[in-house]
Design a protein around this motif. Structure first.
Motif: not given
Length: 433
Positions: A89-110
């Protein structure tokens, strides 16, 4: 393989449930890692650089170097079934955060931090699976169950990478496509947690202790002291230290070559990101075939040359193969170089494993292999950091190749001289005794 034991293991309902949680989770691991690597290295919207490549490799390997030795401290304190339920569940939430960062073109440290946390949590999940296995299989069949679980997990992770590759073809390799692949990955992680809920809440341990467990701070300190003791034991045994030095240097050089290969296939051999990923996949498959070939030829080679002689031969062979196949900077010879380095990698690792098993006192073996595991991954990450500063975005650098060739050649000579000295010292001590 004893098919009777295999059938007996698979007939156990609770083993099948634990096994199902492993397979589902490791399938999603493969999809996630393919999505991460594809986005960083082969996204049409990304300019791949050595620095980004280094960050990606650090994300993939640092959890194994840093989190791995300490995971057991918590696995022995938290209910393992709950870890298997909530870690996905924790990993799913974190992967969702990664997906949001990719969609927003935020590929920096976060982006890299979130990806690092996904794989860090995965170390707890895998450790909990291993610790839980004796609670669903009797001791006599534990070896079979462990072999089946680990081997199947590795295979299913490759299958997951294939699924990720197929999803990339369907959904695309850009920001939106990668984000959708990651959301699919999050969904599979949730399924893994759901499968784990079919096991009893207290079924997987840890069992209640009659004696109080050490405090967490004390237990973490024990891990650090264990690693220090292992390093001291290695230093006191020159044969052990020499073997670890050889594989550490090789991992550093192999990591440099792998980053160079990723950049060459992305930016030099072709300008098309999709074609680059296809060709790099061929390179990785060929390198994997080299690992398999190394496993086959190492036992007879060691019988003929000895473990040290085989390591020396492989280091020298690596220098020759890189010189002959990599320096033209053409695709097919570079793929052949990947095969040769796969043979070298597996041959050195198998030889070093045996040297450590033979030269390390049994009471220190676990601590020494923990140090070995950390070095094995940390030197690869160090190579990524150095490559970020030295390899151009095209991947084409004669200077870096010259250093790799020189270090392989010097390592072969240095190992030969040092191994002779170790043998003479051992002979002298035996004569005195």
């Amino acid at each position: 393989m004893n098919t009777g034991d295999l059938g007996s293991v698979l007939r156990r309902r609770d083993f099948r449930r634990l096994y199902g949680a492993r397979l589902t989770s490791q399938l999603s691991d493969g999809v996630f890692q393919l999505a991460l690597a594809g986005y960083v290295f082969f996204s049409p919207e990304q300019q791949t650089t050595a620095a980004k490549a280094a960050a990606a490799f650090a994300v993939l390997l640092l959890p194994y170097s840093v989190v791995g030795p300490f995971a057991g401290v918590f696995i022995d304190r938290w209910p393992r079934r709950q870890i298997l339920v909530w870690a996905p569940v924790v990993r799913a939430l974190l992967v969702g955060a990664v997906a949001a960062l990719v969609a927003a073109d935020r590929d920096g440290p976060p982006f890299y931090l979130a990806a690092l946390l996904v794989l860090g949590v995965n170390r707890f999940f895998l450790a909990a699976l291993s610790a839980a296995l004796p609670h669903v299989v009797d001791r006599r069949r534990l070896v079979m169950a462990n072999s089946l679980s680990v081997t199947s997990g590795t295979i299913i992770a490759f299958v997951g990478a294939g699924v990720g590759f197929a999803l990339r073809r369907v959904l695309g390799g850009g920001q939106s496509g990668t984000a959708l692949i990651l959301l699919c990955t999050a969904g599979i992680y949730l399924v893994a947690g759901l499968v784990a809920t079919t096991l009893g809440r207290d079924q997987l341990g840890p069992e209640p202790r009659h004696a109080p467990a050490p405090q967490t701070r004390e237990a973490l300190g024990n891990v650090l002291r264990g690693l220090t003791d292992g390093a001291r034991h290695i230093w006191e045994r020159r044969a052990t230290a020499l073997a670890l030095a050889a594989i550490s240097l090789h991992r550093f050089l192999y990591g440099t070559m792998l980053i160079m290969a990723a950049l060459l296939f992305r930016n030099h051999f072709t300008s098309n990101a999709t074609a680059g990923l296809d060709h790099f996949a061929v390179f990785l498959a060929t390198s994997g075939a080299g690992f398999l070939a190394g496993a086959v030829i190492t036992p007879p080679a060691v019988r003929l040359l000895g473990k040290n002689g085989w390591i020396i031969s492989l280091l020298a062979c690596a220098a020759v193969m890189v010189l002959a196949l990599a320096t033209p900077f053409r695709e097919n010879p570079f793929v052949a170089c990947g095969f040769a380095l796969g043979v070298v990698s597996q041959g050195i690792k198998l030889s070093v494993d045996v040297i450590l098993q033979e030269t390390v006192d049994d009471g220190y073996r676990g601590r020494v292999f923990a140090v070995y595991d950390m070095l094995f991954n940390a030197t690869f990450v160090a190579a990524a950091a150095v490559a970020a500063l030295s390899v151009p975005p095209s991947g084409r650098s004669y200077a870096v190749l010259a250093v790799v060739i020189a270090l392989y050649a010097l390592a072969a000579v240095a190992y030969w001289l040092a191994a002779r000295q170790v043998a003479r010292t051992a002979a002298s001590m035996a004569a005195v005794i």
